[in-house]
Design a protein around this motif. Sequence first.
Motif, PDB file in Angstrom:
ATOM      1  N   GLN A 153      30.590  36.710  36.300  1.00  0.00           N
ATOM      2  CA  GLN A 153      31.472  36.814  35.139  1.00  0.00           C
ATOM      3  C   GLN A 153      31.755  38.272  34.792  1.00  0.00           C
ATOM      4  OE1 GLN A 153      32.522  33.941  33.659  1.00  0.00           O
ATOM      5  NE2 GLN A 153      33.755  34.865  32.050  1.00  0.00           N
ATOM      6  N   LEU A 154      30.777  39.151  35.043  1.00  0.00           N
ATOM      7  CA  LEU A 154      30.991  40.584  34.830  1.00  0.00           C
ATOM      8  C   LEU A 154      32.111  41.099  35.723  1.00  0.00           C
ATOM      9  CD1 LEU A 154      27.272  41.690  34.507  1.00  0.00           C
ATOM     10  CD2 LEU A 154      29.047  42.181  32.809  1.00  0.00           C
ATOM     11  N   TRP A 198      35.108  42.591  33.663  1.00  0.00           N
ATOM     12  CA  TRP A 198      34.951  44.028  33.462  1.00  0.00           C
ATOM     13  C   TRP A 198      35.040  44.861  34.739  1.00  0.00           C
ATOM     14  CZ3 TRP A 198      35.628  45.631  28.752  1.00  0.00           C
ATOM     15  CH2 TRP A 198      35.325  44.775  27.678  1.00  0.00           C
ATOM     16  N   SER A 199      35.684  44.328  35.782  1.00  0.00           N
ATOM     17  CA  SER A 199      35.831  45.135  37.003  1.00  0.00           C
ATOM     18  C   SER A 199      37.279  45.173  37.457  1.00  0.00           C
ATOM     19  CB  SER A 199      34.959  44.564  38.136  1.00  0.00           C
ATOM     20  OG  SER A 199      35.592  43.434  38.737  1.00  0.00           O
ATOM     21  N   GLU A 200      37.573  46.133  38.305  1.00  0.00           N
ATOM     22  CA  GLU A 200      38.904  46.208  38.905  1.00  0.00           C
ATOM     23  C   GLU A 200      39.144  44.996  39.789  1.00  0.00           C
ATOM     24  OE1 GLU A 200      42.648  47.330  39.595  1.00  0.00           O
ATOM     25  OE2 GLU A 200      41.292  48.329  38.183  1.00  0.00           O
ATOM     26  N   GLU A 201      38.112  44.551  40.491  1.00  0.00           N
ATOM     27  CA  GLU A 201      38.257  43.382  41.365  1.00  0.00           C
ATOM     28  C   GLU A 201      38.636  42.125  40.571  1.00  0.00           C
ATOM     29  OE1 GLU A 201      35.572  40.919  44.618  1.00  0.00           O
ATOM     30  OE2 GLU A 201      35.775  43.089  44.742  1.00  0.00           O
ATOM     31  N   GLY A 202      38.218  42.055  39.325  1.00  0.00           N
ATOM     32  CA  GLY A 202      38.527  40.890  38.502  1.00  0.00           C
ATOM     33  C   GLY A 202      39.920  40.906  37.909  1.00  0.00           C
ATOM     34  N   ARG A 203      40.669  41.963  38.152  1.00  0.00           N
ATOM     35  CA  ARG A 203      41.993  42.096  37.547  1.00  0.00           C
ATOM     36  C   ARG A 203      42.919  40.930  37.923  1.00  0.00           C
ATOM     37  NH1 ARG A 203      44.920  46.314  35.510  1.00  0.00           N
ATOM     38  NH2 ARG A 203      43.329  47.812  36.179  1.00  0.00           N
ATOM     39  N   GLU A 204      42.866  40.470  39.173  1.00  0.00           N
ATOM     40  CA  GLU A 204      43.766  39.391  39.591  1.00  0.00           C
ATOM     41  C   GLU A 204      43.524  38.131  38.767  1.00  0.00           C
ATOM     42  OE1 GLU A 204      45.097  36.844  43.576  1.00  0.00           O
ATOM     43  OE2 GLU A 204      43.670  38.507  43.749  1.00  0.00           O
ATOM     44  N   GLU A 205      42.259  37.753  38.587  1.00  0.00           N
ATOM     45  CA  GLU A 205      41.976  36.571  37.770  1.00  0.00           C
ATOM     46  C   GLU A 205      42.366  36.785  36.315  1.00  0.00           C
ATOM     47  OE1 GLU A 205      38.326  34.269  40.075  1.00  0.00           O
ATOM     48  OE2 GLU A 205      38.010  35.036  38.055  1.00  0.00           O
ATOM     49  N   ARG A 206      42.132  37.981  35.805  1.00  0.00           N
ATOM     50  CA  ARG A 206      42.531  38.252  34.423  1.00  0.00           C
ATOM     51  C   ARG A 206      44.046  38.180  34.276  1.00  0.00           C
ATOM     52  NH1 ARG A 206      38.772  42.426  35.073  1.00  0.00           N
ATOM     53  NH2 ARG A 206      40.404  44.043  34.950  1.00  0.00           N
ATOM     54  N   ASN A 207      44.760  38.666  35.276  1.00  0.00           N
ATOM     55  CA  ASN A 207      46.217  38.581  35.225  1.00  0.00           C
ATOM     56  C   ASN A 207      46.687  37.129  35.241  1.00  0.00           C
ATOM     57  OD1 ASN A 207      46.532  41.346  35.121  1.00  0.00           O
ATOM     58  ND2 ASN A 207      46.962  41.590  37.302  1.00  0.00           N
TER      59      ASN A 207
END
Length: 414
Positions: free
Chosen positions: A159-160, A164-173
């Motif tokens: 979940q971090l 809170w990571s650049e790698e997670g940006r796609e899911e956040r988008n």
Amino acid sequence: MPFTQQEIEEERVHFANVIATFQQYAPYALNANNRRRKDIYTIPIEDRELLESIGYKERISAADDAILANAEFLNQVIANPEIFGHDLEDGGAQDTADGQEHSHSDPHPHAPGSHSHSHGTPPAAPESSGRGSKGRSGKQRKFKPTEHDMDKLRSTLKQLVRDWSEEGREERNQCYEPIKEALVQHFPDIPEEERRNFRVLVPGAGLGRLAWDVANLGFACQGNEFSHYMLLASFFMLNRTDEIGKHTIYPYIHSFSNLVNKEGILRPIKIPDVQPSSLPPGSDFSLVAGDFEEIYGAEDGADGESQVGQWDAVLTCFFIDTSKNIVNYLRIIHRILAPGGVWINLGPLLWHWENNATNDPSIELTLEEVKTLAQKVGFEISNERTIDTTYTNNAQSMLGYVYHAAFWTAKKIV
């Protein structure tokens, strides 16, 4: 309604067990990894030599190093647990509280019904492995985390990445951007400097990124979260992290399955990708710990003030399927919204209490039934669409689950 002494004690015990789970992550994970090392010596020597020649033993050793790096980070997260108001004494007690924490991650991709999304899964039947039980010597035994406990901790690491990571940006988008866009579109004539006068609630806030993003847009935003795992990690990220990329974690190290190459599990993830303290001056941002129904469903809030009609928007992302009774969730959302307020939802319907082992109720509706129920409660639904998204997905894995998540904007009309 004040908590009983028994409820207070159960909460203290559960919190102590969560801390103990953090503390015992390293030996637990190292032991699991060492099983792989031992298995090498159960196969013929010629097979063993072939595995050594392709670097399998080195990858196991590298996994040990990654586990120890994770443990160092997790120990920082729980360095000051007293901030949560609990006296932990020996740190760990029998798990008498259920700890109903919910997860949308995938603990084992091939186990029927195991795929779930995070805020842990419904608790398994209670076990008696904790410090509260006594052995023949009469001494209380130290709490021993179960696989279920450790899975919630592993889910927190993933979940971090999402939050809170650049790698997670796609899911956040995929998930957060449509929600934020709909929020801004609902208040099109409000100047940015006046958004602080509009209150937004994010139940099931997880590690707080969506709520943080909303506050960064200028709205007064409050997140609500129940899971102690999430609360500890979010507090650390929001209040104890002072630079971008300060921490390095290895969230994918716990499974060797479905890998294209070793980077699929051994790659480091830097967190955070933004400075958590960089909200504009005067921002109104908070996270409230506790059960959504207890805090926002009560006639009077924890501070004695009613929540009825106090919120201009409620944003639910992968949240409504954590309910035992979806009718009550929707009633609460409707009741706490101001007239003309908006409820923006995105998520699947992975009913978290379906087939639970604790005899808790579980109302499991279809998407059409949920939308009909929302209309009967007093919402007018618009802007409907399906958004395909993953949840805490390892982008370099050979396996990935895609949710066909339902999105809508719902205005309170009665």
